[in-house]
Structures are given as C-alpha cells and as structure tokens.
Design an enzyme around this catalytic site. Structure first.
Site, PDB file in Angstrom:
ATOM      1  N   HIS A 144      -7.358   4.113  -3.720  1.00  0.00           N
ATOM      2  CA  HIS A 144      -6.299   3.170  -4.114  1.00  0.00           C
ATOM      3  C   HIS A 144      -6.835   1.730  -4.012  1.00  0.00           C
ATOM      4  CE1 HIS A 144      -2.109   1.513  -4.119  1.00  0.00           C
ATOM      5  NE2 HIS A 144      -2.685   0.584  -3.371  1.00  0.00           N
ATOM      6  N   GLU A 145      -7.492   1.438  -2.917  1.00  0.00           N
ATOM      7  CA  GLU A 145      -8.043   0.083  -2.738  1.00  0.00           C
ATOM      8  C   GLU A 145      -9.166  -0.180  -3.730  1.00  0.00           C
ATOM      9  OE1 GLU A 145      -6.366  -1.810  -1.132  1.00  0.00           O
ATOM     10  OE2 GLU A 145      -5.189  -0.418   0.056  1.00  0.00           O
ATOM     11  N   HIS A 148      -7.780  -1.343  -6.939  1.00  0.00           N
ATOM     12  CA  HIS A 148      -7.426  -2.767  -6.895  1.00  0.00           C
ATOM     13  C   HIS A 148      -8.676  -3.617  -7.113  1.00  0.00           C
ATOM     14  CE1 HIS A 148      -3.260  -2.665  -5.952  1.00  0.00           C
ATOM     15  NE2 HIS A 148      -3.364  -2.179  -4.736  1.00  0.00           N
ATOM     16  N   GLU A 225       1.053  -1.502  -7.932  1.00  0.00           N
ATOM     17  CA  GLU A 225       0.842  -0.453  -6.932  1.00  0.00           C
ATOM     18  C   GLU A 225       0.846   0.932  -7.592  1.00  0.00           C
ATOM     19  OE1 GLU A 225       0.026  -0.945  -3.609  1.00  0.00           O
ATOM     20  OE2 GLU A 225      -0.160  -2.927  -4.481  1.00  0.00           O
TER      21      GLU A 225
END
Lengths: 300, 188
Positions: A144-145, A148, A225
């Site tokens: 997930h990071e 980003h 998100e």
C-alpha cells in the site's frame, strides 16, 4: 480509472499548484502586514523571500522534517531483516528503487510513506505493526505504501503536511496566544499597534482555516487510499494479506500514535487518532472507513 | 503565386514531418520500454545470484545436523549449478523453479531436526532465503508485466509497421509451469 501515468502527472501538477498557492498566500499576508507597518513592498519582499526559501526547503527536506516530527528512526538491515526483505521485495515488484525503512517505537498499528519521488522515499512502520502482522499482512501494508510512492502521492502529501500543516499549526498557535494575551491588553504603551496586527493576522488565519481544512481533505481524498489499496493488491496478487492487516488495524485497541498530530495524520495508512464519534473528528476525518476498504479489497 | 508556394511548402513539410515525428516517438518509446525489460531481467538475475550465494552456507549448516541426507545435498548442488549455467529466459525460469523445489524439500527435511530448527544461524539463513525467494517472485512478476506491455506495444497498429523493420522482437516471459505465487509462499 486513471492510468498510472495520469496519476503521476496529476500528483506532480497538484504539488506545483500547492507550492505556488503557498507562496501567494504568504506573499499576500506579508503585503498586508507591510501595509499595517507602512510599507507594502518591504512586507511583500520579506514574506516572498521567506516563503520561497521555505518552499524549496520543504520540497527537498520535507520528508526529513516529517520523519523527525513523527519520531521515526532509520533501521539497519541487520536489526530488521524481515521488514527489509519485505520492503526490497515490493520495491522490485513495483519497479522502483528500494526506499529506506524507518520504525516508530509505538505499539499502535500504523505505517506511512514519504519523500519527494521514488528515488528519495522512505517507508515507516510502527514497531507494534511489525510485532502483530504476519508476512502476508506486512507485505500488504508495505505494498500500500509502495503504491503511494510509485504514483507520487508521497510528494503531494509531504508538501501538504509541511506547507499547509505549518499554517494550521501557526494559526492554532496565534489564536491561542491571542486568547491568553487578552487580559493583559493595556500593559505596554506601544503594545496597541502590535496587538492590532496580531488581531489582524489572527482574523486572517481564522478566515483561512476552513480553506485549509478543505485542502487537507482534498490532499488525502478517500479516492487516493482506495487506489493505493487496489494497487497494493496488484503488487502482491493476494487480497487477503492487506485485508487481514486492515482487519487487525481496525481492531487495534489503542490506535493513537503518540507523535502524530493534525498536520501529519493524513500520511498514515489509517487514522492515528482515537476513535471518537464527535462531529469534529468526522469533519476532519481524512481516512475512509476501514470496513469499506476491506470490502472493496476483497471484491478485487 | 506566393500563396500557392507557401501552401505547397506546408503540405510538403507535413507530409514528410508527420511520419518522421511518428517514427521518432514510437522508436524512443520502444527503446525506453525495452531498456526497462532488460533492467528488470537484470533484477531477477541479481536475486538468483543472491540465492545461489546463500545456499553453500545453508547446506553447511544443515550438514552439521543431518550429514546423511546426501542425495538431497547433491540435488541442491545440481540445481544450483544449473541456475548458474542457464542462459535463455526460459532456461533460467526452469532451472530457478527446480532449485526452489529442491530447497522446499530441504526445508521439509529440516522439520525432522528440532535442534537445527532452533539454530540461530540457521534461522537467519532461512529468513534470508525466504526473503530472497519472495524477491525472485516479485522481480519475475515485474519483469513479466513489463514484457507484456512491451509485446503489446510492438504488436499494436500502427506501431507494428515499424517495430519489425527497426529490430524490435517479442520478449520471452519468465514463466513457470506451476502457479506463480505458490512456490515462494511455502512456510519453511
């Protein structure tokens, strides 16, 4: 759905826009202060100088500032081979250079990424998260990071934190100092003018505050998100990993990250504050509800 | 008269310039993508090499507790050198999978030696190795994604008109017969 290329471009454009906006706002503030003092140009010149300097500093050093603010410590591979291998693996999957790993010594389950581009990026996790998550779940969080990082969310989020966050913190500070100094209004002789200026600035900030709040929420936009969740699954090809991690985060009895504040909250994978149902907290809520995220991940 | 000349010039410029521009853009895009393919293949190679470097240490440690598992060690040595000598993409993929399998059986055997399992050095090697297995899987996944993109790009019209003459050929996928994600996911 936007392509990765379009996401990256949108994030870069928004970053430049934000920096320009910041310089203009501070410039206008300086001009007003200058007007009060008697010379618009001096005020404008000084504030432009400061804001330009601070913007450049934010662009190149904002991530370091954030890491410092949140108490993140860089860790060596020998200390955390497990975290390192996961970060390096997912960097390979995403095709980006491996980011530096940081750890916050905190029992809350949380994580964030920051930096100005994939070459200058870092991923931070809490020590609690490392302890509680199994490998697949940690992979989900790191993926997930990594998403980003890959689509330049980190640049925009970093700039929001250090530029807009500064204004938030300053306005908090000024409003509070105005509140406390009210009683001692007529103490000094020359104080009247200074008070007036402070009052003016305070009022300006008060006017700006809702705009700033809106900006912060734009910065995080729930869409960001959801998108990072979806991209994370593309990287790991294993939806239950991230879903399981979010489930554990949801059930975390003490989600408060001690060093998180209003300025840095939106960086984290889930809100670092205690769950309260007050109007204010939902107004400032920067994260989509975890249940909804899990549902969407499992539908992928 | 002069007007006509100008129009003629513009038409000529467009007729020559547009195709040239098209070729340049497509060519540069393909070069960039092909370099990415090569680079991501190099990333797989780095991880394969890393795993090969870890194996002798691991085997030595295991030998200390289970010296009689000779065939197992031989199989590992064989698979390891096969990975080293493999050249083509598919060869490498096959050899790499074989090595993954033999390592899996090694870790299955280790289950019978509780003392070995508790050995600090062994646990470290095991973490390193499973981390590397994961990285192989991830770098392979990324490589295959990029190859897919590259192959699609050169097959699409009108790119296909110039891709062939300019020497762009389909790249091979780093494929494995068994399920992609199963192999590295095994719990040692």
């Amino acid at each position: 759905m936007k392509t990765m290329f379009e996401q990256v471009r949108a994030n870069k454009n928004q970053s430049y826009l934000l920096m320009a906006f910041f310089i203009v706002v501070v410039g206008v503030l300086g001009a007003i202060l200058g007007l009060v003092w008697g010379n618009v140009y001096v005020g404008l010149f000084i504030s432009m100088f400061i804001s330009l300097f601070y913007t450049v500093f934010s662009y190149y050093g904002g991530d370091k500032m954030i890491l410092l603010m949140t108490g993140s410590k860089p860790v060596a591979k020998e200390q955390y081979p497990y975290l390192y291998n996961t970060v390096e693996g997912l960097a390979l999957a995403a095709g980006v250079p491996s980011p530096q790993a940081y750890v916050i010594d905190d029992s809350a389950l949380n994580a964030f990424a920051t930096g100005r581009d994939p070459k200058h990026a870092s991923i931070t996790v809490t020590s609690g998260l490392l302890k509680v998550m199994d490998r697949q779940e940690l992979e989900g969080v790191v993926a997930h990071e990594m998403s980003h990082i890959k689509n330049y969310d980190i640049r925009f989020m970093m700039l929001t934190t250090v530029l807009v966050g500064l204004v938030t913190l300053l306005s908090d500070f000024i409003l509070r100092s105005m509140w406390y100094s009210r009683g001692s209004r007529d103490r000094g002789r020359g104080g009247g003018q200074a008070q007036a200026i402070l009052l003016l600035v305070g009022l300006l900030f008060a006017v700006l505050a809702p705009v700033i709040g809106q900006l912060m929420r734009l910065a995080i936009s729930r869409q960001r998100e959801y998108l990072a969740d979806a991209n994370a699954v593309v990287l790991t090809r294993y939806p239950p990993g991230l879903a399981g991690a979010l489930e554990k985060i949801k059930n975390d009895p003490d989600p408060l990250v001690d060093n998180a504040n209003k300025a840095t909250a939106h960086l984290f994978i889930s809100s670092p504050f205690r769950k309260t149902k007050s109007f204010l907290s939902s107004f400032f809520s920067t994260h989509p509800p975890v249940e909804e995220r899990i549902k969407r991940i499992m539908e992928l | 008269m002069i007007d006509l000349f100008c129009i003629g010039l513009v038409v000529l410029l467009v007729a020559v310039g547009v195709p040239i521009l098209f070729v340049v853009i497509v060519y540069n895009g393909l070069i960039r993508l092909r370099n990415e393919v090569d680079n991501s293949f190099a990333q797989i190679d780095v991880q394969l090499k890393r795993r090969n470097d870890l194996i002798p240490n691991l085997v030595e440690t295991v030998k200390g507790y289970a010296a009689h598992e000779k065939t197992l060690f031989e199989n590992i040595a064989k698979a390891r050198s096969a990975v080293m000598s493999a050249t083509g993409v598919q060869d490498k993929a096959r050899a790499s999978n074989m090595l993954s399998d033999t390592l899996k059986s090694l870790f299955a055997v280790v289950e019978n030696y509780p003392q070995l399992k508790a050995n600090e050095n062994f646990m470290q090697l095991q973490e390193e190795l499973s981390g590397t297995e994961n990285k192989i899987a991830y770098s392979r996944q990324h490589y295959n994604d990029v190859v897919m993109e590259f192959n699609t790009r050169i097959q699409l019209f009108p790119n296909n008109l110039i891709a062939g003459p300019l020497g762009f050929k389909n790249k091979e996928l780093f494929t494995a017969p068994e399920a992609e994600r199963e192999a590295p996911k095994v719990k040692f």
